[in-house]
Design an enzyme around this catalytic site. Sequence first.
Site, mmCIF file in Angstrom:
data_model
loop_
_atom_site.group_PDB
_atom_site.id
_atom_site.type_symbol
_atom_site.label_atom_id
_atom_site.label_comp_id
_atom_site.label_asym_id
_atom_site.label_seq_id
_atom_site.Cartn_x
_atom_site.Cartn_y
_atom_site.Cartn_z
ATOM 1 N N GLU A 166 21.872 -0.418 54.065
ATOM 2 C CA GLU A 166 20.798 0.413 54.008
ATOM 3 C C GLU A 166 20.737 0.663 52.696
ATOM 4 O O GLU A 166 21.249 1.524 52.070
ATOM 5 C CB GLU A 166 20.816 1.636 54.791
ATOM 6 C CG GLU A 166 20.795 1.313 56.457
ATOM 7 C CD GLU A 166 19.502 1.066 57.083
ATOM 8 O OE1 GLU A 166 18.527 0.871 56.177
ATOM 9 O OE2 GLU A 166 19.681 0.703 58.221
ATOM 10 N N SER B 81 16.310 -0.811 54.681
ATOM 11 C CA SER B 81 16.359 0.316 53.759
ATOM 12 C C SER B 81 15.835 1.615 54.682
ATOM 13 O O SER B 81 15.145 0.915 55.584
ATOM 14 C CB SER B 81 15.568 0.143 52.573
ATOM 15 O OG SER B 81 13.839 0.160 52.964
ATOM 16 N N TYR B 82 16.111 2.706 54.702
ATOM 17 C CA TYR B 82 16.918 3.107 53.473
ATOM 18 C C TYR B 82 17.974 4.010 54.088
ATOM 19 O O TYR B 82 18.133 4.369 55.099
ATOM 20 C CB TYR B 82 15.761 3.943 52.765
ATOM 21 C CG TYR B 82 15.322 5.190 53.481
ATOM 22 C CD1 TYR B 82 13.791 4.749 54.048
ATOM 23 C CD2 TYR B 82 15.576 6.532 53.457
ATOM 24 C CE1 TYR B 82 13.142 6.059 54.632
ATOM 25 C CE2 TYR B 82 15.214 7.277 54.132
ATOM 26 C CZ TYR B 82 13.721 7.294 54.688
ATOM 27 O OH TYR B 82 13.206 8.252 55.245
ATOM 28 N N ARG C 279 16.570 -5.016 67.680
ATOM 29 C CA ARG C 279 17.015 -4.649 69.274
ATOM 30 C C ARG C 279 16.923 -5.600 69.970
ATOM 31 O O ARG C 279 17.049 -5.621 71.312
ATOM 32 C CB ARG C 279 16.297 -3.426 69.659
ATOM 33 C CG ARG C 279 16.076 -2.144 68.801
ATOM 34 C CD ARG C 279 17.396 -1.388 68.712
ATOM 35 N NE ARG C 279 17.426 -0.324 68.001
ATOM 36 C CZ ARG C 279 17.730 -0.177 66.659
ATOM 37 N NH1 ARG C 279 17.916 -1.294 65.999
ATOM 38 N NH2 ARG C 279 17.596 1.010 66.213
ATOM 39 N N ARG D 74 8.550 -3.155 56.789
ATOM 40 C CA ARG D 74 8.007 -2.336 55.695
ATOM 41 C C ARG D 74 9.236 -1.995 54.731
ATOM 42 O O ARG D 74 8.783 -1.123 53.608
ATOM 43 C CB ARG D 74 7.759 -0.820 56.468
ATOM 44 C CG ARG D 74 8.895 -0.071 57.237
ATOM 45 C CD ARG D 74 8.103 0.864 57.848
ATOM 46 N NE ARG D 74 9.189 1.404 58.791
ATOM 47 C CZ ARG D 74 8.989 2.280 59.835
ATOM 48 N NH1 ARG D 74 7.572 2.772 59.857
ATOM 49 N NH2 ARG D 74 9.784 2.847 60.604
ATOM 50 N N HIS E 279 12.899 -5.974 59.239
ATOM 51 C CA HIS E 279 11.930 -4.755 59.245
ATOM 52 C C HIS E 279 10.863 -5.018 58.286
ATOM 53 O O HIS E 279 11.134 -4.802 56.889
ATOM 54 C CB HIS E 279 12.730 -3.442 59.187
ATOM 55 C CG HIS E 279 13.360 -3.179 60.581
ATOM 56 N ND1 HIS E 279 14.543 -2.586 60.462
ATOM 57 C CD2 HIS E 279 13.258 -3.436 61.849
ATOM 58 C CE1 HIS E 279 15.171 -2.463 61.659
ATOM 59 N NE2 HIS E 279 14.332 -2.868 62.446
HETATM 60 O O1 0X9 Z 1 17.920 1.043 62.990
HETATM 61 C C1 0X9 Z 1 17.741 0.121 62.611
HETATM 62 O O2 0X9 Z 1 17.759 -1.020 63.069
HETATM 63 C C2 0X9 Z 1 18.655 -0.049 61.220
HETATM 64 N N1 0X9 Z 1 18.255 1.056 60.417
HETATM 65 S S1 0X9 Z 1 16.561 0.960 59.776
HETATM 66 O O3 0X9 Z 1 16.143 2.227 59.512
HETATM 67 N N2 0X9 Z 1 16.338 0.049 58.733
HETATM 68 O O4 0X9 Z 1 15.907 0.485 60.835
HETATM 69 C C3 0X9 Z 1 20.170 0.147 61.479
HETATM 70 C C4 0X9 Z 1 20.907 -0.755 62.145
HETATM 71 C C5 0X9 Z 1 22.199 -0.896 62.202
HETATM 72 N N3 0X9 Z 1 22.991 -1.686 62.927
HETATM 73 C C6 0X9 Z 1 24.267 -2.081 62.834
HETATM 74 N N4 0X9 Z 1 24.906 -2.222 61.529
HETATM 75 N N5 0X9 Z 1 24.923 -2.688 63.749
HETATM 76 ZN ZN ZN Z 2 15.805 -1.529 58.846
#
Ligand code: 0X9
Ligand code: ZN
Length: 429
Positions: free
Chosen positions: A387, A313-314, A259, A188, A186
């Site tokens: 995170e 993060s975060y 995703r 940012r 990601h």
């Molecule tokens: O939503 C996300 O992609 C991640 N959090 S963020 O705020 N950095 O965007 C979390 C993804 C966690 N997924 C797995 N550990 N499987």
């Molecule tokens: Zn992220």
Amino acid sequence: MTLIGTAILLLLLLQTAVLYAWQDYKDYHVYELTPRDASEQSLLRQLAREQPQWDFLGPRRRQNDSTVRVMVPHEEVASLVSLSDSQGLEHRLLIDDLAPLVQAQRAENLRQKQRLQLPHIDVLAAFYTHAEINAYLDSLPERYPRRAQVKQFGWSYERRPLKVLTISNGDGRRDKPVILIDGTVHAREWISPSMALYIIQQLLEHFEENQELLQDYDWVIVPVVNADGYEHTHSESRYWRKTRKPTTDPECVGTDINRNFGYEWGHDEGSSSLPCEDIYRGERPFDQPESQVLRDILLTYGQRLTWYLSLHSYGNYFLLPWGYTNSLPNNYEDMMAVADAGAMAIVHATNGIYSYGSTYYVLYPTSGDTADYALGVANATVAMTMELPAGGFLGFDPWVSHIEGIVSESWVGVRAMAVEVIRRYGIHR
Ligand code: 0X9
Ligand code: ZN
């Protein structure tokens, strides 16, 4: 700073603004929303889906009463307030104009950069661009010919070279198990590449102290996966998250790499089919070149892939698979023991608190993320998303002066988890 210094800095800022159409975030507001029960939680999820103009920042806990920060442009403020009021959702204004804050951070970073001798990087002194990080990576094999190796695995959509650093102890053994760490999926989340660079420095420059970590394991590090998005946060839009490849919607650019991976891809619970959303999954799994590159890196090591760690993060979490379902993987307890070692080490060192567990439970459902793929397809023994702690105004934007505190604390955790992985899985798995 002298008057001339200030004038030069202003000129520089002006020049970059003109060249790159710098988004100044003028009159952007930041609110904190606090859902008090399950129905307000689901209202928030609905708003995140239906209001692509509202930027929900950072991962949100499932628990009620945990606050959410949301950033909105000026023209959306009235509708945020009236919607929250009409639904009885508690909201608090944190920032009524993001522009001077973003500008102050940019100036701080530019000031720091002037003092440095690139390609040498002082991780703690500034945030670096993708090109600067690549130049630094390229300089390492010359300085550490036996222990550092750099390979280009492919290109980003905008043709930036995506590089991978392998660190070994130089004993020439080629079949060691691997700890694979990536950063900047990601764009940012700027502390993520800084953390990757800090890990590199610990393993290369502080080799003596960390030899045991390299005795039977190689470390493979990809500091910047989302190179285009990251560049975009430096040159145009500080809070950009996704890639920069156009989508089926001419109005909206970018896909969420986290995703876009091809294991249990495409569930509506945990990703979005809408190109304007921040968790847009793409039209097909791996339709982003950056996802393909990271997939190829993950698949390179086969049975050797012991620990996959993705730096984000975060929020202070160690997130384990699965993200796509509420059931738990077979080796969940083992992965929890590794996370536990990290959390304990950090709490002892700094009192920093980490939560850990399956993404689905601890955070929210995610479908098509890299950690699920690493465990589900790429044969990783332990797969994890870390995170890192929040900083700055929105969580993604720590001040330069806070880098050291965050990365040195996080290294305590990463190191302890590596020790635990090595203890549990040794050379034979
Ligand atoms: O939503 C996300 O992609 C991640 N959090 S963020 O705020 N950095 O965007 C979390 C993804 C966690 N997924 C797995 N550990 N499987
Ligand atoms: Zn992220």
